[in-house]
Each structure stands twice: as C-alpha cells, then as structure tokens.
Design an enzyme around this catalytic site. Structure first.
Site, PDB file in Angstrom:
ATOM      1  CB  SER A 206      -0.854  -0.023   1.262  1.00 25.67           C
ATOM      2  OG  SER A 206      -1.476   1.227   1.469  1.00 25.67           O
ATOM      3  CE1 TYR A 219      -4.081  -2.050   5.561  1.00 25.18           C
ATOM      4  CE2 TYR A 219      -3.021   0.001   4.919  1.00 25.18           C
ATOM      5  CZ  TYR A 219      -3.715  -1.147   4.578  1.00 25.18           C
ATOM      6  OH  TYR A 219      -4.032  -1.374   3.262  1.00 25.18           O
TER       7      TYR A 219
HETATM    8  N1  LIG Z   1      -8.857  -0.284  -0.688  1.00 23.92           N
HETATM    9  C1  LIG Z   1      -7.786   0.471  -0.586  1.00 23.92           C
HETATM   10  O1  LIG Z   1      -7.855   1.699  -0.599  1.00 23.92           O
HETATM   11  C2  LIG Z   1      -6.423  -0.154  -0.488  1.00 23.92           C
HETATM   12  C3  LIG Z   1      -5.303   0.679  -0.609  1.00 23.92           C
HETATM   13  C4  LIG Z   1      -4.042   0.113  -0.509  1.00 23.92           C
HETATM   14  C5  LIG Z   1      -3.883  -1.237  -0.315  1.00 23.92           C
HETATM   15  N2  LIG Z   1      -4.993  -2.032  -0.179  1.00 23.92           N
HETATM   16  C6  LIG Z   1      -4.779  -3.460   0.057  1.00 23.92           C
HETATM   17  O2  LIG Z   1      -5.318  -4.199  -1.031  1.00 23.92           O
HETATM   18  C7  LIG Z   1      -5.815  -5.455  -0.568  1.00 23.92           C
HETATM   19  C8  LIG Z   1      -7.268  -5.633  -0.989  1.00 23.92           C
HETATM   20  O3  LIG Z   1      -8.020  -4.567  -0.466  1.00 23.92           O
HETATM   21  P1  LIG Z   1      -9.560  -4.376  -0.769  1.00 23.92           P
HETATM   22  O4  LIG Z   1      -9.835  -2.941  -0.541  1.00 23.92           O
HETATM   23  O5  LIG Z   1      -9.894  -4.976  -2.089  1.00 23.92           O
HETATM   24  O6  LIG Z   1     -10.207  -5.216   0.434  1.00 23.92           O
HETATM   25  P2  LIG Z   1     -11.721  -5.728   0.647  1.00 23.92           P
HETATM   26  O7  LIG Z   1     -12.028  -5.459   2.056  1.00 23.92           O
HETATM   27  O8  LIG Z   1     -12.617  -5.191  -0.402  1.00 23.92           O
HETATM   28  O9  LIG Z   1     -11.570  -7.305   0.412  1.00 23.92           O
HETATM   29  C9  LIG Z   1     -10.732  -8.064   1.213  1.00 23.92           C
HETATM   30  C10 LIG Z   1     -11.132  -9.522   1.112  1.00 23.92           C
HETATM   31  O10 LIG Z   1     -10.218 -10.265   1.948  1.00 23.92           O
HETATM   32  C11 LIG Z   1     -10.977 -11.216   2.678  1.00 23.92           C
HETATM   33  N3  LIG Z   1     -10.313 -11.575   3.929  1.00 23.92           N
HETATM   34  C12 LIG Z   1     -10.182 -10.827   5.044  1.00 23.92           C
HETATM   35  N4  LIG Z   1      -9.596 -11.524   6.016  1.00 23.92           N
HETATM   36  C13 LIG Z   1      -9.334 -12.754   5.519  1.00 23.92           C
HETATM   37  C14 LIG Z   1      -8.746 -13.938   6.051  1.00 23.92           C
HETATM   38  N5  LIG Z   1      -8.309 -13.990   7.318  1.00 23.92           N
HETATM   39  N6  LIG Z   1      -8.643 -15.032   5.246  1.00 23.92           N
HETATM   40  C15 LIG Z   1      -9.078 -14.981   3.966  1.00 23.92           C
HETATM   41  N7  LIG Z   1      -9.650 -13.900   3.424  1.00 23.92           N
HETATM   42  C16 LIG Z   1      -9.785 -12.802   4.178  1.00 23.92           C
HETATM   43  C17 LIG Z   1     -12.326 -10.536   2.945  1.00 23.92           C
HETATM   44  O11 LIG Z   1     -13.324 -11.488   3.229  1.00 23.92           O
HETATM   45  C18 LIG Z   1     -12.554  -9.794   1.632  1.00 23.92           C
HETATM   46  O12 LIG Z   1     -13.258 -10.577   0.706  1.00 23.92           O
HETATM   47  C19 LIG Z   1      -5.616  -5.438   0.941  1.00 23.92           C
HETATM   48  O13 LIG Z   1      -4.421  -6.112   1.267  1.00 23.92           O
HETATM   49  C20 LIG Z   1      -5.498  -3.975   1.275  1.00 23.92           C
HETATM   50  O14 LIG Z   1      -4.751  -3.774   2.446  1.00 23.92           O
HETATM   51  C21 LIG Z   1      -6.255  -1.504  -0.278  1.00 23.92           C
END
Ligand SMILES: NC(=O)c1ccc[n+]([C@@H]2O[C@H](COP(=O)([O-])OP(=O)(O)OC[C@H]3O[C@@H](n4cnc5c(N)ncnc54)[C@H](O)[C@@H]3O)[C@@H](O)[C@H]2O)c1
Ligand SMILES: *[C@@H]1O[C@H](CO)[C@@H](O)[C@H](O)[C@H]1NC(C)=O
Length: 331
Positions: A206, A219
């Site tokens: 991230s 985080y």
């Molecule tokens: N959304 C943002 O702005 C953003 C920015 C930078 C980085 N990220 C990173 O990108 C990745 C995806 O983010 P997103 O926004 O698509 O997330 P999201 O919340 O939309 O989806 C995350 C998915 O991971 C699953 N999950 C959570 N805990 C779990 C576990 N213990 N075992 C298996 N599955 C599990 C959830 O059920 C969900 O389906 C993450 O690692 C997040 O930190 C997101």
C-alpha cells in the site's frame, strides 16, 4: 585480551616469515592483485551504467505484457474488492483462477461471475491466518487443480484509528492477515515454483507501506513489512546457486481504492490522487504483473514524488505531505 594480542602478532609474523615467495615475488603478487581489483571495479562500473541506461530505455519502451493463459492463479481475498476484480480480469485473460477467501458467500459469487463469462475458477474457503488451513488447502489444490504458478497475496484488513485506541486483538489480527499469511502461502507454494523455475508472486502492500500515516500505525507496519519481505525473498532467490530467474515478484502499493476498506478518506487534490474504482486499480495491477514490474504505486506519480523527496532531509518532504494534506480520518 592477551590471547588476542598473541594471535595478532603471531599471524603477522607467521605471514612474513613463512611466506613461500621471495620479496620480488611478493611485490609482483601485490601488483597482480591490484590489477585484478582495478579490473573488477571497472567491470562493476560498466555493469552499473549499462543496467542504468537499460532501465531508462525500459522506462520509455516498456516490456511487452506476458500471457497468463494456462497459468493457475491463486488470489487470497478474492471474495470482494480488488481481489474479486483481479480474479475477473485474469480469468478473462485465460488464467485458471483459484479463489480463496474467509467469506464463502463473496468467494462463491466471484467464482459464479467468472463461470458466467466462460472462465475457469475454483473456490476454496480458507482463513489465511491459519498456517494449517493453508497447507491443507494447498494439498487439495495440487490434487484438484494443479500447481499454482501465480500467487497473489491480496487479503487484507485495516483498523483505522489512533494507536492508543486500537485493541490488542485488532493489532495481532492485522499482522496475521496482512503480513504472516504472506509467509505461510510462500512456504506452501514457492517450492512448486522453484521446482520448475516458473512462477510469479504478487503482494498487496500500500502507499501506507511507503509513507507513515496517522490512524494507521499497525496497518503501516504490516504494509512496510510486506515490501521488506518481498525484497528479501527476491534476494534469497537471486543469490541461490540454482537458477530461479523464472520466478518473478511484484509488489503493489495503491493509494486509496473505493472498495469500502478505507472508510473516511481525505483528499485535497483529487486530480493528483483521485480515489480509484477497484476496476481502475486492477487495470494497473494486471498490467504491472504482466510486464513483471517489481514494484508499482497507484497512481504511478506517487512513486516518483516519493523517490524525489526522500533524498532531502526528513523535515523537507513533511512540508509536501502537509501541503498535499490527505490521509484517512479515524472510523
Ligand atoms: N482499498 C484500498 O484503498 C487499499 C489501498 C491500498 C492497499 N490495499 C490493500 O489491497 C488489498 C485488498 O483490499 P480491498 O480494498 O480490495 O479489500 P476488501 O475489504 O474489499 O476485500 C478483502 C477480502 O479479503 C478477505 N479476507 C479478510 N480476512 C481474511 C482472512 N483472514 N482469510 C481470507 N480472506 C480474508 C475478505 O473477506 C474480503 O473478501 C488489501 O491487502 C489492502 O490492504 C487496499
Ligand atoms: C461476505 O460477503 C457477502 C457478499 O459480498 C457480504 O454481503 C457479507 O457482508 C460478507 N460477510 C462478512 C462477514 O464480511
């Protein structure tokens, strides 16, 4: 103390008196070593410049995107957000998708969506914080689908509040999901890739893994760790005497993506750092994977802004950060 000194003197004396060569030979030996060292340094400098110019060339003429047809692509957190979008995109490109999530509803939905558009997908329910579950799942996947060739560590959670208000369990779980799970999946799937010298590991870090942000102390820790682990795995593979050049690594650092994960984003200049849809973000991710980039930020401008300002003393880029005035408000 005494023993050290004896040892020191002893070694020096021994070397001088027991040297098998005469004084003249000693001098030519030194000249020879000097010449070798000089040549090595020249080769090093030439290599560095050549690689540097090649990188500049590659910046303007990027590598062709590779095909992912026939690859078995495991995505954690495939039941929602960017994980789901990656699953859909890579399926369209002909990959066989192994969807992994703790949420069976979301995961199954993703698999149905892929199958509806004639893609290949399998669903595995797994809590990635459990090493045992990951290993059992890996065994099943090997039998039922095949050897995973692209591993995408995407599942992540984000407690968003001041550190002193974040509970122990929340902090531990964040590290378990965002960080330790990457190690468990690597231990499960890297050996298969090493056997064939073929594979690709993608990790979701991230921008919070590049710069520290308020309300995101644990985080940020997990996301900085992801980048560190990826760099270290890269070195472990590169320095191994066996050839692992066929295993690629890509680390993704998005800013804010509209998946619902970031609840209260604050952005002053949306043109520079606009909140992207998961589809838009995933376009960049798929492109980076197919071109085998080692690290990208989304938007890409942040990569250069960060690199440029990091050369200044620490207080200088802080002015830029204050000027850009963006981040996440506590939930
Ligand atoms: N959304 C943002 O702005 C953003 C920015 C930078 C980085 N990220 C990173 O990108 C990745 C995806 O983010 P997103 O926004 O698509 O997330 P999201 O919340 O939309 O989806 C995350 C998915 O991971 C699953 N999950 C959570 N805990 C779990 C576990 N213990 N075992 C298996 N599955 C599990 C959830 O059920 C969900 O389906 C993450 O690692 C997040 O930190 C997101
Ligand atoms: C699981 O996924 C479904 C479908 O996306 C969603 O409606 C539900 O809220 C999720 N459950 C949890 C516990 O996150």
């Amino acid at each position: 103390m005494a023993s050290v000194e004896t040892h020191k003197n002893g070694t020096a004396q021994n070397l001088l008196s027991k040297a098998p060569w005469t004084d003249e030979q000693g001098i030519s030996m030194k000249i020879y070593q000097g010449v070798v060292l000089t040549l090595e340094v020249i080769v090093l400098i030439v290599k560095m410049y050549a690689t540097w110019f090649y990188s500049i060339y590659k910046f303007f003429v990027p590598p062709e995107p590779k095909s992912v047809k026939g690859e078995i692509i495991l995505i954690t957190g495939a039941g929602h957000g960017m994980g789901r979008e990656m699953a859909l995109s890579f399926a369209k490109l002909g990959g066989t998708i192994v969807c992994v999530d703790i949420n069976s509803t979301g995961n199954q939905e993703t698999v149905e969506m892929i199958k509806d558009s004639k893609g290949k997908a399998h669903s595995y329910l797994c809590d990635v914080t459990s090493r045992t579950s990951i290993n059992e799942m890996a065994e099943k996947i090997r039998k039922e689908v095949g050897e995973v060739t692209i591993l995408i560590n995407n599942a992540g959670i984000m407690p968003c509040k001041p550190l002193l208000q974040t509970g122990e369990k929340e902090i531990r779980t964040a590290f378990e999901v965002n960080c330790l799970a990457h190690l468990w999946t690597l231990q499960a799937f890297l050996p298969g890739m090493m056997e064939r010298n073929h594979g690709h590991i993608v990790a979701m870090s991230s921008m919070a893994g590049v710069i520290g942000l308020r309300n995101l102390v644990p985080y940020c820790g997990t996301k900085f760790a992801v980048r560190g682990m990826m760099e270290a795995v890269h070195e472990e593979l590169r320095e191994d005497p066996r050839d692992f050049s066929g295993i690629k690594l890509t680390c993704i650092c998005p800013y804010i993506v509209d998946t619902g994960l970031c609840k209260n984003p604050k952005i002053k200049f949306p043109s520079l750092m606009k909140i992207l849809s998961p589809q838009e973000a995933v376009e960049h991710i798929v492109d980076a994977v197919r071109r085998e980039y080692h690290e990208i930020t989304i938007p890409s401008s942040l990569y250069y802004i960060n690199q440029m300002f990091r050369v200044f003393p620490r207080s200088v880029p802080l002015h830029i950060k204050d000027f850009l005035d963006s981040g996440l408000e506590a939930q």
